[in-house]
Scaffold this active site. Structure first.
Site, PDB file in Angstrom:
ATOM      1  CB  SER A   1     -22.256 -29.429 -32.014  1.00  0.00           C
ATOM      2  OG  SER A   1     -23.058 -30.238 -32.853  1.00  0.00           O
ATOM      3  CB  THR A   2     -19.419 -27.757 -36.162  1.00  0.00           C
ATOM      4  OG1 THR A   2     -18.811 -28.813 -35.422  1.00  0.00           O
ATOM      5  CG2 THR A   2     -18.697 -26.468 -35.848  1.00  0.00           C
TER       6      THR A   2
ATOM      7  NE  ARG B   1     -34.995 -34.011 -32.846  1.00  0.00           N
ATOM      8  CZ  ARG B   1     -34.210 -34.732 -32.052  1.00  0.00           C
ATOM      9  NH1 ARG B   1     -34.576 -35.930 -31.670  1.00  0.00           N
ATOM     10  NH2 ARG B   1     -33.054 -34.262 -31.655  1.00  0.00           N
TER      11      ARG B   1
ATOM     12  CG  ASP C   1     -27.744 -35.674 -25.480  1.00  0.00           C
ATOM     13  OD1 ASP C   1     -28.609 -35.343 -26.320  1.00  0.00           O
ATOM     14  OD2 ASP C   1     -26.996 -36.651 -25.635  1.00  0.00           O
ATOM     15  N   GLY C   2     -30.801 -34.797 -24.655  1.00  0.00           N
ATOM     16  CA  GLY C   2     -32.028 -35.549 -24.365  1.00  0.00           C
ATOM     17  C   GLY C   2     -33.321 -34.792 -24.636  1.00  0.00           C
TER      18      GLY C   2
ATOM     19  CG  ASN D   1     -26.267 -29.885 -32.897  1.00  0.00           C
ATOM     20  OD1 ASN D   1     -26.072 -29.298 -31.837  1.00  0.00           O
ATOM     21  ND2 ASN D   1     -26.406 -31.209 -32.954  1.00  0.00           N
TER      22      ASN D   1
HETATM   23  C1  FPP Z   1     -29.586 -31.892 -27.314  1.00  0.00           C
HETATM   24  O1  FPP Z   1     -30.760 -32.648 -27.262  1.00  0.00           O
HETATM   25  C2  FPP Z   1     -29.830 -30.463 -27.288  1.00  0.00           C
HETATM   26  C3  FPP Z   1     -29.516 -29.568 -28.266  1.00  0.00           C
HETATM   27  C4  FPP Z   1     -28.859 -29.948 -29.526  1.00  0.00           C
HETATM   28  C5  FPP Z   1     -29.817 -28.146 -28.151  1.00  0.00           C
HETATM   29  C6  FPP Z   1     -29.775 -27.557 -26.780  1.00  0.00           C
HETATM   30  C7  FPP Z   1     -30.604 -26.356 -26.782  1.00  0.00           C
HETATM   31  C8  FPP Z   1     -31.394 -25.925 -25.788  1.00  0.00           C
HETATM   32  C9  FPP Z   1     -31.495 -26.552 -24.469  1.00  0.00           C
HETATM   33  C10 FPP Z   1     -32.290 -24.754 -25.995  1.00  0.00           C
HETATM   34  C11 FPP Z   1     -31.672 -23.450 -26.286  1.00  0.00           C
HETATM   35  C12 FPP Z   1     -30.488 -23.081 -25.487  1.00  0.00           C
HETATM   36  C13 FPP Z   1     -30.227 -21.885 -24.936  1.00  0.00           C
HETATM   37  C14 FPP Z   1     -28.884 -21.670 -24.416  1.00  0.00           C
HETATM   38  C15 FPP Z   1     -31.234 -20.839 -24.790  1.00  0.00           C
HETATM   39  P1  FPP Z   1     -31.061 -33.610 -28.501  1.00  0.00           P
HETATM   40  O2  FPP Z   1     -31.906 -32.853 -29.464  1.00  0.00           O
HETATM   41  O3  FPP Z   1     -29.782 -34.122 -29.058  1.00  0.00           O
HETATM   42  O4  FPP Z   1     -31.883 -34.740 -27.812  1.00  0.00           O
HETATM   43  P2  FPP Z   1     -31.914 -36.295 -28.218  1.00  0.00           P
HETATM   44  O5  FPP Z   1     -30.525 -36.808 -28.063  1.00  0.00           O
HETATM   45  O6  FPP Z   1     -32.855 -36.881 -27.216  1.00  0.00           O
HETATM   46  O7  FPP Z   1     -32.424 -36.372 -29.617  1.00  0.00           O
END
Ligand code: FPP
Length: 246
Positions: free
Chosen positions: A66-67, A34, A21-22, A69
Site C-alpha cells: 500500500s501507499t 518479518r 495480512d498477518g 507501507n
Molecule cells: C501484510 O502482512 C502483508 C504485506 C504488507 C505484504 C504482502 C506481500 C506478500 C504476501 C509477498 C509478496 C507478494 C506477491 C504478490 C509476490 P503484515 O506485514 O502487515 O503482517 P502483520 O500485520 O502481522 O505485521
C-alpha cells in the site's frame, strides 16, 4: 484437494480481492524476522492464484503493497521489493501455463526502477492470456487513486474535452486504475483484522466481506473454498428487497 461439492461454479465472485495480512505476526510466532513471513506469504499467493484459476474466478486482485507501507522500516521495504522481483521472475512460467494475465494498480512510478521493469515485462508477456486477470495492487492507495481520477477529469473539463454534466459513475470508473475490471464481489481479509485499509473504496460499494483469523502464510485452497462457500450463502440485494431478488 478436489473441489468441494457445495461450491456452485455458476455463482462465483467475478472479482475477488484479498487483503493479505498477518505475515509479520506469523513470523514473530516462529521467532523469525518479518521478511521470512513475507517470503512464506508468497507460497500462499501461488496456492491461491492457482486455485482461483482452477475454480474459474475471472479476476483476482491482491493487495501486495500500500501507499502507507512505504512508512515501514527501510529494511522491510527493501526485502519486500526484492521478493517482488524474484516472485515476478519465478512465476512468469506459472502465469503462462495457467493462461493468466498479470495486471497492476497503483503508483508504479514510485516503485524502484528494477521492480517496475520486471513488472512491466511480465505484464507485457502475459497480456494476451484470457483465463484470469491477476491484479497486484502495488504502491496502491484508494484515496490516491480517487484524487488522481478527480484531477484527470477536472483537466478534461478545463480543456473542454468533457462537460461537468458528462461526469457520471461510468466516467469516474474510466479514470480509476481499475477501469478494465468489474466491481469487487468479495473481499477476503486474513489475520483477524476487520479493516479496509484504503483498498478499492469505490470498487467495493456492494462487495461482500469475509474475515478469517488465519494468518496469510497459512492461507491455502481450503480457506479459499470456505470463503467462497460463505459468499454463496449470502443474499446480495443491491439495495432491493429480498422479494424483488427472488
Ligand atoms: C501484510 O502482512 C502483508 C504485506 C504488507 C505484504 C504482502 C506481500 C506478500 C504476501 C509477498 C509478496 C507478494 C506477491 C504478490 C509476490 P503484515 O506485514 O502487515 O503482517 P502483520 O500485520 O502481522 O505485521
Amino acid at each position: 484437494m478436489s473441489l468441494p461439492e457445495n461450491i456452485n461454479k455458476d455463482n462465483l465472485p467475478k472479482h475477488l480481492a484479498i487483503i493479505m495480512d498477518g505475515n509479520g505476526r506469523w513470523a514473530k510466532q516462529k521467532g523469525m524476522l518479518r521478511a521470512f513471513g513475507h517470503e512464506s506469504g508468497t507460497k500462499s499467493v501461488r496456492a491461491v492464484v492457482e486455485s482461483c484459476a482452477k475454480l474459474g474466478i475471472e479476476n483476482l486482485t491482491l493487495y501486495a503493497f500500500s501507499t502507507e507501507n512505504w512508512n515501514r522500516p527501510k529494511l522491510e521495504v527493501e526485502a519486500l521489493m526484492k521478493l517482488l522481483i524474484s516472485s515476478l521472475k519465478g512465476e512468469l512460467k506459472t502465469l503462462a501455463k495457467n493462461d493468466i494475465r498479470l495486471n497492476s494498480i497503483g503508483n508504479l512510478d514510485s516503485l524502484p526502477a528494477s521492480v517496475k521493469k520486471e513488472l512491466l515485462d511480465v505484464i507485457e508477456k502475459t497480456k494476451d492470456n484470457k483465463r484470469m486477470t491477476l491484479t497486484l495492487a502495488l504502491s496502491y492507495g484508494s484515496r490516491e487513486e480517487i484524487m488522481r481520477a478527480v484531477r484527470n477529469i477536472s483537466d478534461k473539463v478545463k480543456n473542454n474535452i468533457i462537460s461537468i454534466t458528462d461526469i457520471d459513475e461510468s466516467i469516474i470508473n474510466q479514470h480509476l486504475y481499475t477501469h478494465d475490471l468489474p466491481d469487487v464481489d468479495l473481499v477476503i481479509r486474513t489475520s483477524g483484522e476487520h479493516r479496509i485499509s484504503n483498498f478499492l473504496l469505490w470498487q467495493i460499494a456492494y462487495a461482500e466481506f469475509y474475515f478469517t483469523d488465519v494468518l496469510w502464510p497459512d492461507f491455502r485452497e481450503k480457506d479459499l473454498y470456505d470463503a467462497i462457500i460463505s459468499y454463496q450463502k449470502r443474499e446480495r440485494r443491491f439495495g432491493k428487497t429480498s422479494e424483488q431478488i427472488k
